[in-house]
Enzyme design. Structure first.
Site, PDB file in Angstrom:
ATOM      1  N   SER A 177       0.843  -1.197   0.000  1.00  0.00           N
ATOM      2  CA  SER A 177       0.000   0.000   0.000  1.00  0.00           C
ATOM      3  C   SER A 177       0.875   1.242   0.000  1.00  0.00           C
ATOM      4  CB  SER A 177      -0.888   0.023   1.248  1.00  0.00           C
ATOM      5  OG  SER A 177      -1.486   1.284   1.423  1.00  0.00           O
TER       6      SER A 177
ATOM      7  N   TYR B 271      -1.175  -0.806  10.094  1.00  0.00           N
ATOM      8  CA  TYR B 271      -1.279  -1.378   8.749  1.00  0.00           C
ATOM      9  C   TYR B 271      -0.186  -0.809   7.844  1.00  0.00           C
ATOM     10  CZ  TYR B 271      -3.429  -2.365   4.153  1.00  0.00           C
ATOM     11  OH  TYR B 271      -3.674  -2.771   2.860  1.00  0.00           O
TER      12      TYR B 271
ATOM     13  N   LYS C 131       2.923  -2.682   5.908  1.00  0.00           N
ATOM     14  CA  LYS C 131       3.154  -2.568   4.473  1.00  0.00           C
ATOM     15  C   LYS C 131       4.580  -2.096   4.183  1.00  0.00           C
ATOM     16  CE  LYS C 131      -0.700  -4.243   3.409  1.00  0.00           C
ATOM     17  NZ  LYS C 131      -0.807  -5.496   2.644  1.00  0.00           N
TER      18      LYS C 131
ATOM     19  N   THR D  89     -13.070  -1.883  -2.500  1.00  0.00           N
ATOM     20  CA  THR D  89     -13.097  -3.299  -2.148  1.00  0.00           C
ATOM     21  C   THR D  89     -13.879  -3.475  -0.845  1.00  0.00           C
ATOM     22  OG1 THR D  89     -11.096  -3.198  -0.802  1.00  0.00           O
ATOM     23  CG2 THR D  89     -10.811  -3.603  -3.177  1.00  0.00           C
TER      24      THR D  89
END
Length: 320
Positions: free
Chosen positions: A175, A201, A205, A234
């Protein structure tokens, strides 16, 4: 400088990561790059029951590849498999139920898979963004367990099988959020201070980028790459980032647009003409650090990351 990094990343994202950014970049794509027949080649896609993983698996299936779907939820996975077979007519779609946050399950799966199948391309797509600090049954912070340790074990466990293949590839879906993070090996499981799921997160990444760079140096017969799919619409984005989704929903890429570079890296001859270990966006290698962001890490920190992950990996291998 964190406010600066976040601000630059968001402004950059508004320009490049949205549907408009994809449409602009795609004007320079060569369609022939992905108009290929990959019959006889075997692809493994983690997190393949929805989003970018399913879109990638479907496009590989359209091109004749044998596709192994690695998913956590059996019901959703079976529905995804049925959809892919129905839409593509490709019967060579296989399903494996594995929880990527459970290292013992990954080891058991990988050892059986090596005995039963060949593998040409591994696509590490499975991931999660848990916004509160949760521990798995093994006592691991869930984001770290899935995004970092799970990716590490799946890849290193399957490297011996990949090394037997011609034109072996490993693609990891990262990401652009990693651009705001410097590798932090002092708190890999986010136990110190306030817990911010978005930043955890992003740190995971960043770790995936470092892993890819290190693997590329260690395994010269396999082409490694890591990529940013842009901001795509998504199920994971809708559930994990509802405020972001509401703000950006009219500008988000489709799942297929988010998956485009994964597909290109997985099937095109052009991708492997570029060096192993690079970070990609819209079929182009891009920098892994923003200007003036001070996110470079010393080699000893990268080595420490690899050592800690290998220790975890071997511990759970022995248990499994």
């Amino acid at each position: 400088m964190s406010w600066y990094r976040n601000a630059v990343w968001f402004v950059k994202g508004l320009r490049e990561y949205t549907r408009g950014g994809y449409e602009s970049a795609s004007k320079h794509f060569n369609p022939a790059d992905v108009e290929v027949d990959v019959a006889g080649r075997s692809f493994l896609v983690t997190g393949a029951n929805s989003g970018i993983g399913k879109a990638t698996a479907k496009e590989i299936a359209r091109r004749g590849g044998t596709v192994h779907l690695v998913c956590r939820n059996k019901e959703r996975a079976e529905a995804a498999k049925e959809e892919i077979v129905t839409e593509t007519g490709n019967q060579n779609i296989f399903l494996h139920i594995v929880d990527i946050s459970n290292p013992k399950e990954i080891w058991k799966f990988a050892e059986k898979f090596q005995n039963d199948h060949k593998l040409d391309v591994l696509i590490n797509n499975a991931g999660c963004m848990v916004n509160n600090r949760e521990l798995t049954e093994d006592g691991l912070e869930k984001n770290f367990a899935t995004n970092t340790l799970g990716t590490y074990i799946m890849t290193t466990a399957l490297v011996p099988l990949l090394e037997k293949a011609a034109d072996a590839r490993v693609i990891t879906v990262s990401s652009g959020g990693m651009l705001v993070q410097k590798l932090n090996v002092s708190d890999l499981q986010s136990g110190n201070g306030p817990f911010d799921g978005t930043m955890v997160y992003a740190q995971n990444k960043r770790q995936q980028v470092v892993l890819t760079e290190r693997w590329a140096k260690a395994h010269r017969n396999i082409h490694f790459s890591v990529m940013h799919p842009g901001w795509a619409d998504t199920p994971a984005v809708r559930s994990s980032m509802p405020d972001f989704y509401e703000r950006m929903k009219n500008s988000l890429r489709t799942e297929a647009q988010g998956a485009d570079t994964v597909l290109w890296l997985a099937v095109s001859a052009e991708a492997t003409k570029l060096p192993s270990g690079l970070f990609f966006q819209d079929r182009q290698p891009v920098p892994t650090h923003l200007p003036l962001a001070y996110t470079h890490s010393p080699p000893e920190d990268e080595e420490k990351l690899m050592e800690v992950l290998e220790e975890f990996s071997q511990k759970f291998k022995s248990i499994s």
